[in-house]
Write a protein that holds these residues in place. Structure first.
Motif, PDB file in Angstrom:
ATOM      1  N   GLU A 152      -6.630  -9.747  -4.250  1.00  0.00           N
ATOM      2  CA  GLU A 152      -5.654 -10.759  -3.841  1.00  0.00           C
ATOM      3  C   GLU A 152      -4.277 -10.426  -4.426  1.00  0.00           C
ATOM      4  O   GLU A 152      -4.141 -10.129  -5.609  1.00  0.00           O
ATOM      5  CB  GLU A 152      -6.095 -12.143  -4.331  1.00  0.00           C
ATOM      6  CG  GLU A 152      -7.281 -12.720  -3.584  1.00  0.00           C
ATOM      7  CD  GLU A 152      -6.963 -13.030  -2.139  1.00  0.00           C
ATOM      8  OE1 GLU A 152      -5.801 -13.424  -1.853  1.00  0.00           O
ATOM      9  OE2 GLU A 152      -7.854 -12.874  -1.286  1.00  0.00           O
ATOM     10  N   GLY A 153      -3.280 -10.448  -3.561  1.00  0.00           N
ATOM     11  CA  GLY A 153      -1.916 -10.202  -4.014  1.00  0.00           C
ATOM     12  C   GLY A 153      -1.555  -8.744  -4.195  1.00  0.00           C
ATOM     13  O   GLY A 153      -0.419  -8.429  -4.564  1.00  0.00           O
ATOM     14  N   GLU A 154      -2.497  -7.832  -3.936  1.00  0.00           N
ATOM     15  CA  GLU A 154      -2.228  -6.407  -4.093  1.00  0.00           C
ATOM     16  C   GLU A 154      -1.589  -5.863  -2.820  1.00  0.00           C
ATOM     17  O   GLU A 154      -2.016  -6.186  -1.708  1.00  0.00           O
ATOM     18  CB  GLU A 154      -3.531  -5.669  -4.393  1.00  0.00           C
ATOM     19  CG  GLU A 154      -3.347  -4.286  -4.960  1.00  0.00           C
ATOM     20  CD  GLU A 154      -4.644  -3.688  -5.490  1.00  0.00           C
ATOM     21  OE1 GLU A 154      -4.574  -2.649  -6.158  1.00  0.00           O
ATOM     22  OE2 GLU A 154      -5.721  -4.264  -5.226  1.00  0.00           O
ATOM     23  N   ILE A 155      -0.593  -5.034  -2.961  1.00  0.00           N
ATOM     24  CA  ILE A 155       0.196  -4.530  -1.840  1.00  0.00           C
ATOM     25  C   ILE A 155       0.068  -3.008  -1.757  1.00  0.00           C
ATOM     26  O   ILE A 155       0.180  -2.311  -2.763  1.00  0.00           O
ATOM     27  CB  ILE A 155       1.688  -4.897  -2.010  1.00  0.00           C
ATOM     28  CG1 ILE A 155       1.878  -6.414  -1.983  1.00  0.00           C
ATOM     29  CG2 ILE A 155       2.541  -4.247  -0.923  1.00  0.00           C
ATOM     30  CD1 ILE A 155       3.283  -6.844  -2.378  1.00  0.00           C
ATOM     31  N   ILE A 156      -0.147  -2.497  -0.545  1.00  0.00           N
ATOM     32  CA  ILE A 156      -0.118  -1.051  -0.337  1.00  0.00           C
ATOM     33  C   ILE A 156       1.342  -0.607  -0.316  1.00  0.00           C
ATOM     34  O   ILE A 156       2.116  -1.011   0.549  1.00  0.00           O
ATOM     35  CB  ILE A 156      -0.809  -0.658   0.976  1.00  0.00           C
ATOM     36  CG1 ILE A 156      -2.310  -0.981   0.911  1.00  0.00           C
ATOM     37  CG2 ILE A 156      -0.605   0.839   1.268  1.00  0.00           C
ATOM     38  CD1 ILE A 156      -3.061  -0.686   2.202  1.00  0.00           C
ATOM     39  N   THR A 157       1.696   0.222  -1.276  1.00  0.00           N
ATOM     40  CA  THR A 157       3.081   0.691  -1.356  1.00  0.00           C
ATOM     41  C   THR A 157       3.274   2.055  -0.713  1.00  0.00           C
ATOM     42  O   THR A 157       4.370   2.387  -0.255  1.00  0.00           O
ATOM     43  CB  THR A 157       3.556   0.753  -2.816  1.00  0.00           C
ATOM     44  OG1 THR A 157       2.671   1.621  -3.555  1.00  0.00           O
ATOM     45  CG2 THR A 157       3.527  -0.640  -3.445  1.00  0.00           C
ATOM     46  N   ALA A 158       2.196   2.871  -0.688  1.00  0.00           N
ATOM     47  CA  ALA A 158       2.303   4.209  -0.086  1.00  0.00           C
ATOM     48  C   ALA A 158       0.906   4.759   0.166  1.00  0.00           C
ATOM     49  O   ALA A 158      -0.092   4.258  -0.360  1.00  0.00           O
ATOM     50  CB  ALA A 158       3.082   5.155  -0.997  1.00  0.00           C
ATOM     51  N   VAL A 159       0.859   5.808   0.969  1.00  0.00           N
ATOM     52  CA  VAL A 159      -0.393   6.533   1.216  1.00  0.00           C
ATOM     53  C   VAL A 159      -0.101   8.016   1.047  1.00  0.00           C
ATOM     54  O   VAL A 159       0.855   8.539   1.620  1.00  0.00           O
ATOM     55  CB  VAL A 159      -0.946   6.267   2.632  1.00  0.00           C
ATOM     56  CG1 VAL A 159      -2.338   6.880   2.768  1.00  0.00           C
ATOM     57  CG2 VAL A 159      -0.989   4.775   2.940  1.00  0.00           C
TER      58      VAL A 159
END
Length: 261
Positions: A152-159
């Motif tokens: 919860e609340g975690e965001i994908i910033t890059a791959v």
């Protein structure tokens, strides 16, 4: 639609803070979230748009790894991921121009639709999903239909995509939705071959281990001749039976290998 609050932070830190609200949900491309809200299948009290965060956009290549920001659109990947042609091709096959210019790679991976294209590329590439708190190997990230390791609340910033020696994406699309009825991504690396399949299984994207072993020993379509994907966990719907999808897995893998060869 119904009333909700809308915030558009300019930094990851601001977005994470806004997402502490129990009724808040992140908004990236919105290609799944907005339709689900219109149908009242989802009712967040606050939408936290990630599109104002410039640090989450763009593509770079360093030491054989392509890094793509989480809110980079499919259209941008299709146009600018020259160092990884199979990935650029995949992005260009997603939906239609409207979807490609709004949908984002991070949103697609976070949603993990069982028929989405990007999960196959990430899994076949041995990609790393970078979030605001950690890095997650693709093998650990995808955990079943619409389910990932994100908290919860975690965001994908890059791959991060390790660029293979060669790769190919074969997509048998469902014409109305342009999702994959079944699709296969094959990536050939110096230490072996990875094969990921999307659109076929009830569990979502998966690696075909037997094909990987066979192709790592002999990279040719003939190496697949004695193999078969079990139909047990395949999807059956009005577009195709489980047996049909299982058959497509092998056919499309063979086509991908032939295209590379």
């Amino acid at each position: 639609m119904y009333n909700f609050d809308f915030v558009k932070p300019s930094t990851v830190e601001e977005a994470v803070a806004a997402l502490q609200d129990d009724e808040a949900q992140p908004l990236s491309g919105g290609q799944t979230l907005i339709p689900s809200m219109k149908q009242r299948l989802n009712a967040p009290g606050t939408l936290v748009s990630l599109l104002g965060i410039e640090a989450l956009k763009g593509i770079s290549v360093s030491d054989g790894v392509m890094t793509i920001g989480g809110t980079t659109t499919h259209a941008t990947v299709a146009a600018q991921a020259d160092a990884y042609p199979a990935l650029a091709y995949l992005a260009g096959q997603i939906g239609d121009p409207a979807v490609r210019n709004r949908g984002t790679i991070g949103g697609s991976l976070a949603n993990n639709d069982p028929a989405a294209c990007y999960p196959a590329a990430a899994l076949a590439s041995g990609a790393t999903i970078v979030t605001n708190t950690r890095e997650i190997a693709a093998d650990d990230f995808f955990q079943g239909m619409f389910t990932t390791d994100l908290e919860e609340g975690e965001i994908i910033t890059a791959v991060k995509f390790p660029i293979p020696e060669a790769a190919n994406y074969q997509k048998f699309e469902q014409p109305a939705s342009r999702f994959a009825l079944t699709a296969v991504f094959v990536a050939k690396y110096a230490d072996g071959v990875r094969v990921a399949i999307t659109g076929a299984s009830e569990e979502g994207v998966f690696r075909w281990a037997e094909a990987e072993d066979a192709l790592s020993n002999s990279f040719s379509a003939e190496a697949l001749s004695a193999l078969a994907v079990p139909a047990n966990d395949m999807i059956t719907d009005l577009h195709g039976t489980a047996e049909y999808r299982a058959h497509l897995c092998k056919v499309l893998t063979g086509r991908a290998v032939s295209a590379i060869s």
